[in-house]
Design a protein around this motif. Structure first.
Motif, PDB file in Angstrom:
ATOM      1  N   SER A  44       0.807  -1.216   0.000  1.00 54.25           N
ATOM      2  CA  SER A  44       0.000   0.000   0.000  1.00 54.25           C
ATOM      3  C   SER A  44       0.845   1.273   0.000  1.00 54.25           C
ATOM      4  O   SER A  44       0.328   2.354   0.177  1.00 54.25           O
ATOM      5  CB  SER A  44      -0.929   0.013   1.224  1.00 54.25           C
ATOM      6  N   GLN A  66       1.286   9.181  -5.195  1.00 53.19           N
ATOM      7  CA  GLN A  66      -0.165   9.239  -5.144  1.00 53.19           C
ATOM      8  C   GLN A  66      -0.794   9.592  -6.488  1.00 53.19           C
ATOM      9  O   GLN A  66      -1.932  10.040  -6.547  1.00 53.19           O
ATOM     10  CB  GLN A  66      -0.630  10.237  -4.078  1.00 53.19           C
ATOM     11  N   ASP A  92      -7.734  -2.267  -1.335  1.00 54.34           N
ATOM     12  CA  ASP A  92      -8.036  -1.034  -0.603  1.00 54.34           C
ATOM     13  C   ASP A  92      -6.962   0.028  -0.831  1.00 54.34           C
ATOM     14  O   ASP A  92      -6.487   0.686   0.090  1.00 54.34           O
ATOM     15  CB  ASP A  92      -8.185  -1.323   0.892  1.00 54.34           C
ATOM     16  N   ALA A  94      -5.971   3.559  -2.362  1.00 50.68           N
ATOM     17  CA  ALA A  94      -6.580   4.830  -2.764  1.00 50.68           C
ATOM     18  C   ALA A  94      -5.920   5.344  -4.036  1.00 50.68           C
ATOM     19  O   ALA A  94      -4.704   5.271  -4.193  1.00 50.68           O
ATOM     20  CB  ALA A  94      -6.435   5.856  -1.648  1.00 50.68           C
ATOM     21  N   PRO A  96      -5.931   8.826  -5.676  1.00 52.24           N
ATOM     22  CA  PRO A  96      -6.373  10.219  -5.675  1.00 52.24           C
ATOM     23  C   PRO A  96      -6.393  10.854  -7.063  1.00 52.24           C
ATOM     24  O   PRO A  96      -7.225  11.700  -7.358  1.00 52.24           O
ATOM     25  CB  PRO A  96      -5.341  10.924  -4.778  1.00 52.24           C
ATOM     26  N   GLY A 279     -12.953   9.530  -3.500  1.00 57.39           N
ATOM     27  CA  GLY A 279     -12.729   8.260  -2.824  1.00 57.39           C
ATOM     28  C   GLY A 279     -13.821   7.257  -3.128  1.00 57.39           C
ATOM     29  O   GLY A 279     -14.991   7.630  -3.336  1.00 57.39           O
TER      30      GLY A 279
END
Length: 283
Positions: A44, A66, A92, A94, A96, A279
């Motif tokens: 992650s 990111q 899971d 993210a 962005p 999100g």
């Protein structure tokens, strides 16, 4: 099509890279946009490279700082997007922001919106430049230096100002020190010294034969004095001795910066569109 996350560079180079080099994603790879590393086996972290291979079909996904860069063959593009999104949701992870050439990022953002019942917005356009030659520039007082941990006291205020101007982020002293320490360990930070640090640039270490320049920043009080031109030019001279390709991204709206890089010897290669993603909802 499965998405395979490689966290062992030798395995990736041995199994995935030969296939990638024979596919359409090779152009992006050769430009040195892609970087890869794993940190303590943590899937992650915000630097990630994913590859999916089924027979001779390839999808390559890359996350850095990111942002997500998505590469896939057109014939399997929709399938690749679907597989990538499902894998990110399963893990899971993210997302962005997504960036891609042409309508690549838009198609990913639209698929993300449909799958997650969220939304997205256009975040801007960056120009991708590649150095073709090193142009003639006027000599500037000072010298190029490669940063070390001993330069931390001077680097921290420079990085602090950079993050505030570029991203509107105010980092703590501890966060700055950790960020700089990681960059010094993984990449190469250079600065122009003229009785103190005047400007800086970070060279992201290569994937394949290329290297990407980022964090190009001059102290506000030292701008328009030729420091940035001198620093970038000399960094390019140094890197060209080791790497075949040097690239960087520039915001389309930064006209002066685009002009500066052209003067140094960079040429426009492609334009990358970015979209900020909301999100994902609960599934």
């Amino acid at each position: 099509m499965d998405i395979l996350f490689y966290h062992d560079m030798s395995a990736f180079q041995r199994r995935a890279f030969p296939v990638l080099k024979s596919q359409c994603a090779v152009n992006s790879l050769k430009l040195g946009i892609l970087d890869y590393y794993s940190q303590d086996g943590n899937e992650s972290n915000d630097h990630m490279f994913a590859v999916g291979i089924k027979h001779d079909d390839v999808v390559a996904v890359f996350m850095q700082a990111q942002s997500l860069y998505f590469f896939a063959q057109e014939a399997h593009f929709d399938e690749s997007i679907h597989c990538a999104i499902e894998e990110f949701l399963r893990r899971d992870i993210a997302i962005p922001k997504v960036m891609g050439a042409g309508d690549t990022a838009l198609r990913f953002a639209e698929a993300w919106k449909k799958r997650t019942q969220t939304d997205f917005r256009f975040a801007g356009k960056d120009y991708l430049h590649e150095l073709r030659h090193i142009g003639d520039t006027q000599p500037t007082r000072g010298t190029l230096q490669r940063a070390t941990l001993e330069d931390m006291p001077e680097l921290k205020p420079l990085f602090s100002t950079y993050y505030r101007e570029d991203s509107g982020i105010a980092k703590t002293d501890e966060e700055l020190e950790q960020c700089i320490t990681e960059q010094l360990a993984e990449d190469e930070i250079y600065f122009w010294d003229d009785n103190g640090i005047k400007c800086m640039v970070t060279a992201i270490l290569p994937f394949d034969s290329g290297v990407e320049l980022t964090h190009v920043f001059t102290r506000p009080e030292d701008r328009k004095r030729g420091y940035a031109t001198a620093c970038i030019t000399e960094v390019c001279r140094t890197l060209f001795q080791r790497y075949a390709s040097i690239v960087l991204f520039v915001d389309q709206k930064k006209i002066a910066a685009n002009s500066l890089y052209t003067k140094i010897g960079f040429q426009f290669v492609d334009e990358m569109n970015s979209y900020t993603l909301s999100g994902a909802a609960e599934f």
